[in-house]
Scaffold this active site. Structure first.
Site, PDB file in Angstrom:
ATOM      1  N   GLU A  40     -19.247  22.278 -14.905  1.00 41.85           N
ATOM      2  CA  GLU A  40     -19.528  20.932 -15.205  1.00 41.85           C
ATOM      3  C   GLU A  40     -18.768  19.988 -14.666  1.00 41.85           C
ATOM      4  O   GLU A  40     -19.335  18.702 -14.294  1.00 41.85           O
ATOM      5  CB  GLU A  40     -19.745  20.714 -17.166  1.00 41.85           C
ATOM      6  CG  GLU A  40     -20.921  21.522 -17.629  1.00 41.85           C
ATOM      7  CD  GLU A  40     -20.391  21.670 -19.157  1.00 41.85           C
ATOM      8  OE1 GLU A  40     -21.286  22.035 -19.706  1.00 41.85           O
ATOM      9  OE2 GLU A  40     -19.304  21.088 -19.727  1.00 41.85           O
TER      10      GLU A  40
ATOM     11  N   LYS B  73     -17.940  29.560 -28.905  1.00 41.57           N
ATOM     12  CA  LYS B  73     -18.350  29.218 -27.574  1.00 41.57           C
ATOM     13  C   LYS B  73     -17.556  29.582 -26.543  1.00 41.57           C
ATOM     14  O   LYS B  73     -16.507  29.784 -26.628  1.00 41.57           O
ATOM     15  CB  LYS B  73     -18.132  27.643 -27.797  1.00 41.57           C
ATOM     16  CG  LYS B  73     -18.978  26.906 -28.648  1.00 41.57           C
ATOM     17  CD  LYS B  73     -20.472  26.446 -28.091  1.00 41.57           C
ATOM     18  CE  LYS B  73     -20.374  25.229 -27.645  1.00 41.57           C
ATOM     19  NZ  LYS B  73     -21.746  24.658 -27.002  1.00 41.57           N
TER      20      LYS B  73
ATOM     21  N   SER C 229       0.810  -1.266  -0.032  1.00 41.51           N
ATOM     22  CA  SER C 229      -0.062  -0.089   0.064  1.00 41.51           C
ATOM     23  C   SER C 229       0.783   1.104   0.152  1.00 41.51           C
ATOM     24  O   SER C 229       0.382   2.314   0.074  1.00 41.51           O
ATOM     25  CB  SER C 229      -0.950  -0.013   1.157  1.00 41.51           C
ATOM     26  OG  SER C 229      -0.119   0.050   2.133  1.00 41.51           O
TER      27      SER C 229
ATOM     28  N   HIS D  80     -40.334  23.319 -10.320  1.00 43.75           N
ATOM     29  CA  HIS D  80     -40.416  22.374 -11.421  1.00 43.75           C
ATOM     30  C   HIS D  80     -39.928  23.098 -12.695  1.00 43.75           C
ATOM     31  O   HIS D  80     -39.987  22.855 -13.821  1.00 43.75           O
ATOM     32  CB  HIS D  80     -41.979  22.148 -11.929  1.00 43.75           C
ATOM     33  CG  HIS D  80     -42.718  21.713 -10.925  1.00 43.75           C
ATOM     34  ND1 HIS D  80     -43.109  20.460 -10.564  1.00 43.75           N
ATOM     35  CD2 HIS D  80     -43.506  22.451  -9.862  1.00 43.75           C
ATOM     36  CE1 HIS D  80     -43.978  20.323  -9.483  1.00 43.75           C
ATOM     37  NE2 HIS D  80     -44.132  21.457  -9.325  1.00 43.75           N
TER      38      HIS D  80
ATOM     39  N   LYS E 233      -8.154   3.568   1.785  1.00 45.08           N
ATOM     40  CA  LYS E 233      -7.266   4.768   1.578  1.00 45.08           C
ATOM     41  C   LYS E 233      -7.577   5.417   0.057  1.00 45.08           C
ATOM     42  O   LYS E 233      -7.989   6.730   0.244  1.00 45.08           O
ATOM     43  CB  LYS E 233      -5.975   4.347   1.832  1.00 45.08           C
ATOM     44  CG  LYS E 233      -5.550   3.887   3.224  1.00 45.08           C
ATOM     45  CD  LYS E 233      -4.493   3.685   3.351  1.00 45.08           C
ATOM     46  CE  LYS E 233      -4.226   2.920   5.026  1.00 45.08           C
ATOM     47  NZ  LYS E 233      -5.213   1.861   5.115  1.00 45.08           N
TER      48      LYS E 233
ATOM     49  N   SER F  71     -14.199  26.356 -27.467  1.00 46.03           N
ATOM     50  CA  SER F  71     -14.501  24.865 -28.240  1.00 46.03           C
ATOM     51  C   SER F  71     -13.280  25.040 -29.300  1.00 46.03           C
ATOM     52  O   SER F  71     -12.871  26.145 -30.076  1.00 46.03           O
ATOM     53  CB  SER F  71     -15.682  25.024 -28.990  1.00 46.03           C
ATOM     54  OG  SER F  71     -15.774  24.191 -30.251  1.00 46.03           O
TER      55      SER F  71
HETATM   56  N1  ARG Z   1      -1.403  -1.451   5.034  1.00 44.89           N
HETATM   57  C1  ARG Z   1      -2.419  -1.771   5.860  1.00 44.89           C
HETATM   58  C2  ARG Z   1      -3.443  -1.201   5.939  1.00 44.89           C
HETATM   59  O1  ARG Z   1      -3.691  -0.188   5.333  1.00 44.89           O
HETATM   60  C3  ARG Z   1      -1.626  -1.738   7.494  1.00 44.89           C
HETATM   61  C4  ARG Z   1      -2.080  -2.754   8.577  1.00 44.89           C
HETATM   62  C5  ARG Z   1      -1.555  -3.947   8.320  1.00 44.89           C
HETATM   63  N2  ARG Z   1      -1.947  -4.964   9.147  1.00 44.89           N
HETATM   64  C6  ARG Z   1      -1.689  -6.264   8.933  1.00 44.89           C
HETATM   65  N3  ARG Z   1      -2.182  -6.829   9.966  1.00 44.89           N
HETATM   66  N4  ARG Z   1      -1.481  -6.527   7.699  1.00 44.89           N
HETATM   67  O2  ARG Z   1      -4.516  -1.567   6.238  1.00 44.89           O
END
Ligand code: ARG
Length: 459
Positions: free
Chosen positions: A290, A283, A23, A156, A325, A277
């Site tokens: 938008e 335009k 990650s 409306h 995330k 445009s």
């Molecule tokens: N990168 C993991 C997350 O965002 C961190 C936690 C990892 N924990 C584990 N037991 N593998 O969730």
């Protein structure tokens, strides 16, 4: 690839598996929160006699140096690590040796990541709140200048009754005011520290969770360690608050797009916020409005994604939760950018007040007021409604507005109509006789704008 585990493994992780599992490419954004949490954890370990003062001092210096090296561009977060937590621990150990390996005592990445996300979310919610407030200030400024600008109000998408631009904009002020309360509510719901929850069952070390909670600015430690590591409600609440903010922005954009058309011409978007445009030289397109409207779907997507990710998860931590995330980061960035750009676009917009007024005087927006006038002369409302319906029908045939009919033409519909009718159905009267709380009448609007001023000064 570098991992925090390996002792029980006989084979190395497959490279594709490592990449899939990692990650760090996105959670490196948590570096500041991660280091902030680790510093407090280390201080508590020393206070509890789990680390020596010397070890703690070296950890603190090492963590501070890593943060400043990364933030000042001397150190890059290496993507050979699984996540930001592994990166920091390894970098710390490279720099200070043995004490670095002790930092993770009494902690799991599960409570660590839960804490990081909370610290990050708290900071972002505060910044988002400031962005919403800045937009409200722009709305207020324009409203103050347009308390007398008459425009048609719609239902409306049909002209309904005359209002003022200040009144219309004030509706958005109220919406964004509620958005701020949602952000604040979420801050109060997430005001507990998960640090010390461990993997799921706390730890055997004598950690002082109350102390770390206070030191990190939380009201208390989470009351249950399983909940501490598996709660992501606050992210769902954040995404829900952001979705509602985006919905409000999107409705506002929709109106700006309509109002900017040749058919309405209520506003003219500034050149700096429009685009041309490639083929049609005439335009000037409202692309920013938008795009804000379009990006709303993306933020809703983040909310749905998070709800679905969490729905089937058994307690406690599961790796699925790493999927929190990217949608959260994206929704925060998107909403911040939309709020900021929208506020600037609104501030630079020209309002065509003559055109708004002319539009309000067409479409029989004073028909209700004529009915009210008849009621004032003793006609029951239901009869008055019918009489005015006939007046409108006849006006449509004659291609005239109500006030363009002569007194004798009007009296043909009802004997009670007198010369005072013209004043009673003028746009100014229609607006300014509406003085109940929340209505567009000048006195009511002045009260509302005064209230807004106090609100903006207060917080
Ligand atoms: N990168 C993991 C997350 O965002 C961190 C936690 C990892 N924990 C584990 N037991 N593998 O969730």
């Amino acid at each position: 690839m570098a991992t925090l585990w390996g002792g029980r493994f006989e084979k190395n992780t497959d490279e594709a598996v490592f990449a899939f599992n990692a990650s760090i490419s996105f959670d490196k954004r948590l570096l500041r929160a991660d280091i902030g949490g680790s510093k407090v954890h280390a201080e508590m370990l020393a206070r509890q006699g789990i680390l020596t003062e010397e070890e703690e001092a070296r950890i603190q210096q090492g963590l501070d140096a890593i943060l400043s090296d990364v933030e000042e561009g001397r150190l890059e977060v290496s993507e050979t690590f699984e996540d930001v937590h592994s990166f920091v621990e390894s970098e710390l150990t490279d720099r200070i040796g043995e004490p670095g390996k002790k930092l993770h005592t009494g902690r799991s990445r599960n409570d660590q990541v839960a804490l990081d996300m909370k610290l990050f979310t708290r900071q972002e919610a505060i910044e988002l709140d400031a962005c919403v407030k800045a937009l409200m200030q722009v709305i207020q400024q324009i409203s103050e200048a347009h308390i007398d600008t008459i425009m048609p109000g719609f239902t409306h998408l049909q002209k309904a009754q005359p209002i003022t631009l200040a009144h219309h904009l004030n509706a958005y002020f109220e919406m964004f005011k509620r958005d701020r309360t949602r952000l604040r509510d979420l801050l109060s719901h997430m005001d507990t520290s998960p640090l010390g929850s461990g993997a799921l069952a706390g730890t055997t070390y004598p950690l002082d969770r109350e102390w770390t909670a206070k030191a990190l600015g939380f009201a208390a430690a989470t009351a249950n360690s399983i909940d501490g590591v598996s709660d992501r409600d606050y992210l769902i609440e954040l995404l829900s608050a952001l979705s509602i903010i985006m919905m409000h922005l999107s409705r506002f954009c929709e109106e700006m797009i309509l109002w900017n058309t040749d058919e309405y011409r209520f506003i003219e978007l500034d050149d700096a916020f429009s685009t041309g445009s490639s083929i049609m030289p005439q335009k000037k397109n409202p692309d920013i409005a938008e795009l804000v409207r379009g990006k709303t779907g993306r933020v809703y997507g983040a909310l749905v994604s998070m709800l679905v990710t969490m729905k089937g998860l058994p307690l406690a931590y599961n790796k699925d939760m790493q999927e929190d995330k990217e949608p959260v980061f994206d929704a925060i960035d998107t909403t911040k950018a939309c709020l900021t750009l929208f506020a600037a676009m609104l501030a630079s917009t020209k309002f065509n007040t003559e055109r708004m007024r002319a539009s309000a005087s067409g479409g029989f927006t004073n028909a209700t007021d004529l009915a009210d006038y008849l009621v004032g002369k003793g006609v029951p409302f239901r009869d008055a409604h019918g009489i005015v319906g006939q007046v409108v029908l006849s006006c449509i045939e004659r291609k005239k507005s109500i006030e363009e009919l002569s007194l004798s033409e009007l009296r043909a519909f009802s004997e009670v109509i007198d010369e005072d009718v013209y004043d009673a159905i003028s746009l100014e009267t229609c607006v300014n006789r509406r003085e109940t709380t929340g209505a567009p009448g000048k006195t009511a609007m002045e009260r509302a704008l005064e209230e807004n001023r106090r609100y903006l000064e207060k917080d």
